[in-house]
Every structure is written in structure tokens, then in C-alpha cells.
Scaffold this motif. Structure first.
Motif, PDB file in Angstrom:
ATOM      1  N   HIS A 155     -26.128  93.749  60.656  1.00  0.00           N
ATOM      2  CA  HIS A 155     -25.620  94.997  60.865  1.00  0.00           C
ATOM      3  C   HIS A 155     -24.457  95.438  60.072  1.00  0.00           C
ATOM      4  N   VAL A 156     -24.371  94.683  58.591  1.00  0.00           N
ATOM      5  CA  VAL A 156     -23.363  95.315  57.936  1.00  0.00           C
ATOM      6  C   VAL A 156     -24.305  95.548  56.586  1.00  0.00           C
ATOM      7  N   ALA A 169     -18.357  88.788  56.445  1.00  0.00           N
ATOM      8  CA  ALA A 169     -18.255  89.676  57.374  1.00  0.00           C
ATOM      9  C   ALA A 169     -18.447  88.739  58.664  1.00  0.00           C
ATOM     10  N   SER A 170     -17.997  89.284  59.627  1.00  0.00           N
ATOM     11  CA  SER A 170     -18.170  88.850  61.021  1.00  0.00           C
ATOM     12  C   SER A 170     -19.003  89.636  61.690  1.00  0.00           C
ATOM     13  N   THR A 171     -20.424  89.612  61.957  1.00  0.00           N
ATOM     14  CA  THR A 171     -21.170  90.465  62.375  1.00  0.00           C
ATOM     15  C   THR A 171     -22.242  89.800  63.362  1.00  0.00           C
ATOM     16  N   LEU A 172     -23.373  90.923  63.476  1.00  0.00           N
ATOM     17  CA  LEU A 172     -24.483  90.545  64.243  1.00  0.00           C
ATOM     18  C   LEU A 172     -25.693  90.277  63.259  1.00  0.00           C
ATOM     19  N   GLN A 177     -24.599  86.708  67.131  1.00  0.00           N
ATOM     20  CA  GLN A 177     -23.137  86.944  66.415  1.00  0.00           C
ATOM     21  C   GLN A 177     -23.121  85.776  65.197  1.00  0.00           C
TER      22      GLN A 177
ATOM     23  N   ARG B  12     -18.597 100.144  61.011  1.00  0.00           N
ATOM     24  CA  ARG B  12     -19.484  99.190  61.557  1.00  0.00           C
ATOM     25  C   ARG B  12     -20.380  99.776  62.733  1.00  0.00           C
ATOM     26  N   ASP B  13     -21.503  99.326  62.624  1.00  0.00           N
ATOM     27  CA  ASP B  13     -22.322  99.722  63.709  1.00  0.00           C
ATOM     28  C   ASP B  13     -21.990  99.558  65.223  1.00  0.00           C
ATOM     29  N   VAL B  15     -23.338  98.431  67.928  1.00  0.00           N
ATOM     30  CA  VAL B  15     -23.736  97.581  68.456  1.00  0.00           C
ATOM     31  C   VAL B  15     -22.658  96.315  68.524  1.00  0.00           C
ATOM     32  N   GLU B  16     -21.896  96.549  67.329  1.00  0.00           N
ATOM     33  CA  GLU B  16     -21.028  95.454  67.365  1.00  0.00           C
ATOM     34  C   GLU B  16     -19.722  95.623  68.227  1.00  0.00           C
ATOM     35  N   ALA B  61     -18.035  91.750  68.218  1.00  0.00           N
ATOM     36  CA  ALA B  61     -18.920  90.860  67.067  1.00  0.00           C
ATOM     37  C   ALA B  61     -18.125  90.538  66.059  1.00  0.00           C
ATOM     38  N   GLY B  62     -17.110  91.472  65.718  1.00  0.00           N
ATOM     39  CA  GLY B  62     -16.392  91.173  64.379  1.00  0.00           C
ATOM     40  C   GLY B  62     -14.768  90.731  64.557  1.00  0.00           C
TER      41      GLY B  62
END
Lengths: 218, 86
Positions: A155-156, A169-172, A177, B12-13, B15-16, B61-62
Motif C-alpha cells: 500500500h505504499v 515504511a510501516s504499511t500493509l 502489517q 497513505r491509503d 486501509v492503513e 498500520a503505520g
């Protein structure tokens, strides 16, 4: 060999022999999923990296103490264009939030680190350093198609313009996660939590499979 | 999908993120003094405007930080372009 000797041998045996990394059972599948050539991509686990969670503000005394104990300064964050500091092959620090960082040492020297000593560096100060080595494992996705595989569900924005080598980056990733860390142009490290390692490896292998065949649409 | 600008991480999207409802709902100064109706009003009653609405979001999520934004509930446009207040 006497019974006494056997006991002594067991006591001195390194505990590493008993450890199983979260994706160890998938080593063969990862090897079998290798794709070579110009569309190549491969997946490996980097097991047993030392990871320390740091809660401290970079400018504050505890932030400076944490940086000194680990030997690497804390990154300033994405707003300042700095999400990782240090050497990705050795000691480095990944920015998670303005007061949260993940210190990582993925190399074979990880076992030499005095984790307890570093944990005690903030003694009496606000903030904390905690051993989180068991929290996440590191999966390394390498090759010209690595970015295309991740882009199926990350998702980034992974374009080098937005996410160059040295960014994290901390993301999905799909529904998982994870921290995504680009160490070089075509090398991505994915840090899912240990219990998600199995799913993440299978998800990535599934995404890698198409690159073994011919490209259908150019 | 909405592109939400986290004040710490940038765009960011959606969903996060985790939605936190209306912002600036103050906790009662003396909760013991409230009757049931007033307590229920504090717990459950929220504004529902067609237009600008101050609301809370968490970048779950971040960076996992909470922040406030103003969003237009008709157009979905975020009216705090630099990301919300921290």
C-alpha cells in the motif's frame, strides 16, 4: 562417555541449535520459487536478526542515549526524507513513528551484541529499549521483478521517486502489517510479525510465480 | 480509496487507517454528576453534518498515532491538506 560428560555437553551447546526461525519450514519452497534472468526474483529469510524497539524522542536526552548505546543515530522521519540510518547490512535504525524506532542488526555478528546492556541504556530516563528480536522476521526479496511482486499488494508507492533505496515504511502487504525496507534498488526487506511469516512467504511465492513464464503483455 | 495525509508519514491509503469518529468530544468534567440520559448523550450522540466535519483518525498500520482532520462528508475531501493536527 559418562553421564556427567553428556550433561556438560548439553549445557555448553549453543541455544541456536534449538531455534527455529518463523519461515524455516519454507526454506525449500523459497528456493524452488527462484526465478532467474531479466525478470528474475528470489526470496530468502534472514533469520535471527537482533531487533530492538526504541521508544524515545530523537532530540531528547533519552533519544541521544539510545542512539549512543546502539551506535547509530535515530532517523528524522519521512517528512525530513530520512527513514533509515546506519548500514542495512549491519546496525541500522528504521523510523516507525516520531517516538518509535526499530534498531536492526541482520548480520552474523548479531549474536555478539550485548542486548541486555543496550536495554539498560535508558535506565532512569523516559522511554524504553526492549528486545523485540522475536517479534518480526526478515524476508528479503531480490531481483529485477521484486518491485513488481510487491506492487501486487503493497500500500505504499514503491516507485524510486517516492521510495528510493534506503527508504522504509510501516504499511500493509496484502492484509499483513509489515515494515518494507528497500536496501538497494532491487532489494526489498519485508518484516512481517513472526506469526504472519508463513502467510507472507506463501503470498510472495504466489506473486513470484508468474515471472517464471513468458511476459504476455509488454 | 481515500488518500489520507498522515501528519507524520505523509499520504497513505485509507486501509492503513482506523476511523475514530467525531473529534473534540470532551470527557465530562464530573461524570458522577451526569444522569443516564446525559451519560448516554456523551457516549453515543454525535453530530452528522453534511459538510465540514472534524474527526479523528489513527494511522494504525503505520506510525499508530492519532490525529484530527476536517473532512467534507459530502465530497469526502480532506480540508486539512497538510495532514491533521498532531
Amino acid at each position: 562417555m559418562t553421564a556427567d560428560q553428556t550433561t556438560a555437553d548439553q549445557a555448553s551447546a549453543p541455544p541456536a541449535d534449538l531455534r527455529r526461525s518463523p519461515a524455516a519450514h519454507l526454506t525449500e519452497q523459497m528456493r524452488a520459487g527462484d526465478v532467474d534472468g531479466p525478470r528474475g526474483v528470489r526470496l530468502r529469510e534472514i533469520p535471527f536478526a537482533v531487533q530492538l524497539g526504541i521508544r524515545a524522542e530523537p532530540g531528547a536526552p533519552s533519544g541521544r542515549a539510545a542512539a549512543e548505546a546502539w551506535g547509530v543515530g535515530l532517523p528524522a522521519g519521512p517528512r525530513a526524507g530520512e527513514t533509515v540510518t546506519g548500514d542495512p547490512e549491519g546496525r541500522h535504525v528504521i523510523w516507525i513513528s516520531p517516538d518509535e524506532f526499530l534498531a536492526v542488526e541482520p548480520s552474523g555478528l548479531a549474536g555478539l551484541i550485548d542486548v541486555r546492556g543496550i536495554e539498560g541504556a535508558l535506565d532512569g530516563m523516559p522511554g524504553q529499549i526492549v528486545d523485540l528480536s522475536g517479534n518480526r522476521t526478515i524476508l528479503e526479496l531480490t531481483g529485477p521483478s521484486a518491485r513488481s511482486v510487491l506492487e501486487k499488494g503493497c500500500h505504499v508507492d514503491l516507485h524510486p521517486r517516492a521510495f528510493p533505496a534506503g527508504a522504509a515504511a510501516s504499511t500493509l502487504l496484502g492484509p499483513v502489517q509489515a515494515i518494507v525496507h528497500r536496501t538497494r534498488e532491487d532489494v526489498f526487506r519485508i518484516l512481517p510479525r513472526a506469526s504472519f511469516a508463513d502467510y507472507t512467504v506463501r503470498w510472495l511465492l504466489d506473486g513470484m510465480a508468474e515471472f517464471a513464464g513468458e511476459e504476455l503483455i509488454r | 480509496m481515500l488518500l489520507i495525509t498522515c501528519p507524520h508519514c505523509g499520504p497513505r491509503d485509507e486501509v492503513e487507517f482506523h476511523y475514530g469518529g467525531q473529534a473534540h468530544v470532551a470527557y465530562p468534567e464530573d461524570p458522577q454528576a451526569l444522569d443516564d440520559a446525559a451519560w448516554a448523550h456523551f457516549l453515543f450522540y454525535r453530530d452528522n453534518p453534511a459538510g465540514a466535519f472534524a474527526e479523528r483518525w489513527q494511522h494504525s498500520a503505520g506510525c499508530r498515532k492519532w490525529f484530527d482532520v476536517v473532512r467534507d462528508t459530502v465530497t469526502y475531501e480532506f480540508l486539512t491538506p497538510e495532514g491533521g493536527s498532531r
